[in-house]
Design an enzyme around this catalytic site. Structure first.
Site, PDB file in Angstrom:
ATOM      1  N   LEU A 116       0.835  -1.191   0.000  1.00 11.26           N
ATOM      2  CA  LEU A 116       0.000   0.000   0.000  1.00 11.26           C
ATOM      3  C   LEU A 116       0.872   1.243   0.000  1.00 11.26           C
ATOM      4  O   LEU A 116       1.918   1.286   0.658  1.00 11.26           O
ATOM      5  CB  LEU A 116      -0.910   0.032   1.236  1.00 11.26           C
ATOM      6  CG  LEU A 116      -2.055  -0.975   1.288  1.00 11.26           C
ATOM      7  CD1 LEU A 116      -2.721  -0.924   2.657  1.00 11.26           C
ATOM      8  CD2 LEU A 116      -3.064  -0.722   0.186  1.00 11.26           C
ATOM      9  N   LYS A 153      -5.465  -0.695  10.303  1.00  9.63           N
ATOM     10  CA  LYS A 153      -4.287  -1.344   9.724  1.00  9.63           C
ATOM     11  C   LYS A 153      -3.596  -2.143  10.832  1.00  9.63           C
ATOM     12  O   LYS A 153      -2.891  -1.582  11.670  1.00  9.63           O
ATOM     13  CB  LYS A 153      -3.338  -0.309   9.131  1.00  9.63           C
ATOM     14  CG  LYS A 153      -2.168  -0.906   8.365  1.00  9.63           C
ATOM     15  CD  LYS A 153      -1.358   0.198   7.696  1.00  9.63           C
ATOM     16  CE  LYS A 153      -0.232  -0.410   6.869  1.00  9.63           C
ATOM     17  NZ  LYS A 153       0.758  -1.129   7.698  1.00  9.63           N
ATOM     18  N   GLU A 173     -10.793   0.901   7.522  1.00  7.89           N
ATOM     19  CA  GLU A 173     -10.545  -0.209   8.439  1.00  7.89           C
ATOM     20  C   GLU A 173      -9.194  -0.035   9.092  1.00  7.89           C
ATOM     21  O   GLU A 173      -8.320   0.670   8.577  1.00  7.89           O
ATOM     22  CB  GLU A 173     -10.627  -1.550   7.702  1.00  7.89           C
ATOM     23  CG  GLU A 173      -9.679  -1.674   6.529  1.00  7.89           C
ATOM     24  CD  GLU A 173     -10.006  -2.865   5.633  1.00  7.89           C
ATOM     25  OE1 GLU A 173     -11.201  -3.127   5.402  1.00  7.89           O
ATOM     26  OE2 GLU A 173      -9.062  -3.520   5.176  1.00  7.89           O
TER      27      GLU A 173
END
Length: 749
Positions: A105, A136, A134
């Site tokens: 990412l 990590k 959400e």
């Protein structure tokens, strides 16, 4: 928000070097240093489960590399960490090819960077999409494949395409369902590939560290490393070893003690595996069900019995995402596991596909990284450490404090200048920053907490290990060094340990304790004696006859000692570049070593070359060239090389076969990944035929070989009219020469 510094990054010995304002040659050298540092950090993080850089330091290096490649696009290539996923598969487990690639990412460190990503998404889609937010999780990424509802494989991420097969261990992890169990009329899909994070809850991590200390073993650095090490145990080998010992049918106190030890180790491994948790956060290949939104997919996964996050939430815009980020920034310790940020994804899967991916990361998702946490603790003392090149580094000894998931008692202070700059005194209460990382940082003193008992730190004038007077290596250096490189015990220990490191000879069994034992037992005077050691020598030292975990000294070599000797023997045939790295020449890392080895082919040729000739080598430059010449000018350094030569170490790479050199005068640039070739082997294939491999495209380039993820060098080749070929053209080049390669000219990689 506090951000990691973007003004510079650590060089090979930890000092700060700004990237801006350097000449092009220096920029290329800095690029190579950054690539080496990032790749080394990735190897330690993903393969060894023992990170050597903090997340903030890694992110700062990575951000500097991105910035450098934006300002100098010719530097970017398929080999750059900016174009690749982080991990690599180790050789300990069988390989598993993921059905769909797993990506890394991209990161955002503040609101501005997040909104810049949102603007790019909105511009590409023509509207603001729903955003799935959400947590990590700071854990180990895994890929699970279910066929007809049964778990077919569980694998680590590896390099994103191929991971390590840990399916056997999954049998002992209740959190990993072995079979999908549908509910509410759901149909089990024929094929389902999911991605998730394996982790330990914080409470379990604390309990495990207590067990480690009770056993006299070192504590784990953080929950992520603990989870990775637990999942990547070879439980099957432990079971086989225990079964073999029992099958021998021996009786007696020794046999019973060994069985008890093996059983205790197996029980401990299985208990820890059972404590691992899994949260699924992604979907790969699917057959048999249709999913239009990622959030909807989580509902489907939960109905099949897969664990998904209870904190994930969809927001309609960036303001909602930022509110989510802000909330968990303040409540990050209210969840059961460590988190280091929030992942924001475009929820609609069709829009995800429209946005696509880069070579390393999806454009439809980003990780917002929280700034490092800051705590307060007492600075009890400042001591110094002497490194392998003699650099003397002060470090803080602190009252142990828990920060970002682990207990910290020491932190580097880099040099005396940094101690003065930060204004810390021994006895101060200090601010300490650490964001789930391994290497903490002292930010500065809490001045208001001073009571007058604090005292200033004075950098020693003499080496604490050998008593030599300390001095800067060169006038103006902020670092001071111990000049007694030949016999300073601290430098010798560090150099011996470095010889065995992954970037050098990669000698399993020669760890730090073994290096200390070799010196204390008088078996080596310096690293030159390593390859002259034999079994009879090691038998003279109790360390090498004592099995780990057992106090008594034996009359035969321990298993670790036998492994060390076997690996020393195998490493005699390592390529020349590894020999150069192992010599501990200042500034010579893998990139410079490989460049020197490719150009000169042997130690003798490198020694014979002058500074000017060495500096002309791509990726070397004047600073490294001077360091190489200075190193070989020292007689005792040449003695090390001579000892290694006598010990059978290969001092030259295999010469190119005699005969025609069909690529003489041909300059080739290789970029991207070529199937069947590593970066080094592809370059060697060209140079063996007389060609030259350049690092950047110019009007003098005859051919660009572009593999997968070729990057900006392909664009520059088009702009300059330089011919580009793919793998077929490269094969033709090696077999039939340049003209044959040009018949395979392509418009893209």
């Amino acid at each position: 928000m506090m951000l990691p510094s973007r003004e510079g990054a650590h060089d090979d010995e930890g000092t700060m070097s700004p990237a801006d304002g350097l000449a092009p040659a220096k920029q290329r050298q800095r690029w190579a240093t950054l690539v080496d540092s990032i790749n080394a950090a990735r190897s330690q993080y993903y393969q060894a489960d023992a990170p050597t850089l903090s997340d903030a330091e890694y992110d700062a290096l990575f951000a500097e590399l991105v910035d450098l490649e934006l300002r100098f696009p010719e530097l970017a290539s398929g080999e750059s960490p900016t174009q690749t996923v982080g991990g690599e598969r180790s050789e300990m487990f069988e390989p598993v090819e993921h059905l769909q690639r797993m990506y890394s990412l991209d990161n955002a460190f503040d609101e501005g960077e997040l909104r810049a990503w949102l603007d790019r998404v909105e511009k590409a889609l023509g509207r603001v999409p729903d955003l799935l937010c959400e947590l990590k999780i700071d854990g180990l990424a895994v890929d699970a494949v279910y066929r007809d509802g049964a778990l077919a494989s569980l694998a680590t991420r590896g390099d994103g395409r191929v991971g390590e097969d840990v399916t056997y261990n999954s049998r002992f992890i209740p959190a990993v369902p072995q079979r999908l169990v549908p509910s509410a009329g759901r149909v089990v899909p024929r094929l389902l590939e999911v991605r998730g994070e394996i982790f330990f809850p914080v409470a379990d991590f604390d309990r495990i560290n207590g067990e480690q200390l009770d056993l006299g073993l070192p504590a784990f650095a953080n929950p992520r490393n603990t989870a990775a090490g637990t999942l990547r145990q070879r439980v099957d080998r432990r079971e086989l070893e225990l079964g073999a010992v029992r099958a021998e049918g021996r009786i007696g106190e020794r046999a019973e003690a060994r069985v008890a030890r093996l059983q205790a180790e197996l029980d401990r491994a299985l208990t820890r595996l059972r404590g691992l948790r899994l949260t699924v956060h992604g979907i790969g290949a699917v057959e048999g069900i249709a999913i239009s939104r990622q959030s909807e997919g989580y509902d489907v996964l939960a109905s099949l019995g897969l664990p998904v996050s209870q904190q994930a939430k969809v927001h309609a815009d960036g303001d909602g995402a930022l509110a989510f980020i802000s909330y968990f920034g303040e409540h990050r310790h209210d969840v059961e596991h460590e988190i280091d940020g929030v992942v924001i994804k475009v929820d609609d899967i069709a829009l995800q596909e429209q946005l696509g991916e880069t070579s390393r990361a999806p454009r439809w998702a980003i990780a917002y990284k929280y700034p490092p946490e800051v705590v307060r603790t007492k600075l009890l003392d400042i001591q110094v450490n002497v490194g392998r090149t003699g650099r003397v580094t002060p470090f803080a000894v602190m009252q142990p404090v828990r920060v970002a998931g682990s207990t910290v008692s020491m932190a580097t202070l880099h040099n005396a200048y940094e101690v003065d700059r930060k204004g810390v005194l021994i006895g101060d209460t200090v601010f300490l920053r650490k964001a789930g990382d391994v290497i903490p940082e002292v930010l500065g003193p809490v001045v208001d907490a001073r009571d007058g008992s604090e005292r200033a730190f004075a950098m020693p004038t003499h080496c604490p290990e050998c008593g030599s007077e300390l001095r800067p290596a060169k006038q103006g250096d902020k670092d001071i060094r111990c000049p007694n490189a030949r016999s300073c015990p601290a430098q010798m220990r560090e150099r011996l340990f470095h010889v065995a490191s992954r970037g050098a000879f990669d000698v399993e069994g020669l760890g730090y304790k073994a290096a200390v034992a070799l010196l204390e037992c008088g078996l080596v005077e310096d690293e030159g004696d390593l390859f002259l050691l034999g079994a009879d020598d090691l038998l003279q030292c109790p360390f090498f006859t004592r099995e780990p975990g057992r106090g008594e000294v034996g009359t035969q070599l321990s298993e670790n000692a036998r492994v060390m000797l076997a690996n020393l023997d195998a490493s005699r045939g390592q390529p020349l570049w590894r020999v150069l790295v192992a010599l501990s020449i200042r500034h010579v890392g893998p990139t410079a070593a490989q460049a020197l080895a490719r150009r000169f082919g042997s130690i003798d040729a490198i020694v014979a070359a002058g500074v000017g000739e060495l500096a002309e080598t791509d990726g070397v430059g004047g600073v490294i060239a001077e360091a190489v010449v200075e190193w070989f000018d020292e007689p005792w350094h040449r003695d090390i090389v001579d000892k290694w030569r006598r010990g059978g170490v290969r001092m030259a790479d295999e010469a190119a076969p005699a005969g025609p050199q069909p690529l003489a005068g041909v300059t080739v640039v290789i970029t991207g990944s070529l199937e069947g070739f590593t970066r080094d082997s592809a370059a060697a294939a060209v140079t063996d035929l007389g060609g030259k491999v350049a690092s950047s495209v110019s009007g003098k380039t005859d051919l660009v070989v572009a593999g997968e993820n070729a990057g900006s060098k392909y664009d520059k080749a088009l702009a300059l009219g330089v011919p580009v070929v793919g793998l077929p053209g490269f094969t033709a080049l090696l077999v039939d020469g340049l003209e044959a390669a040009l018949t395979h000219r392509v418009e893209g990689p």
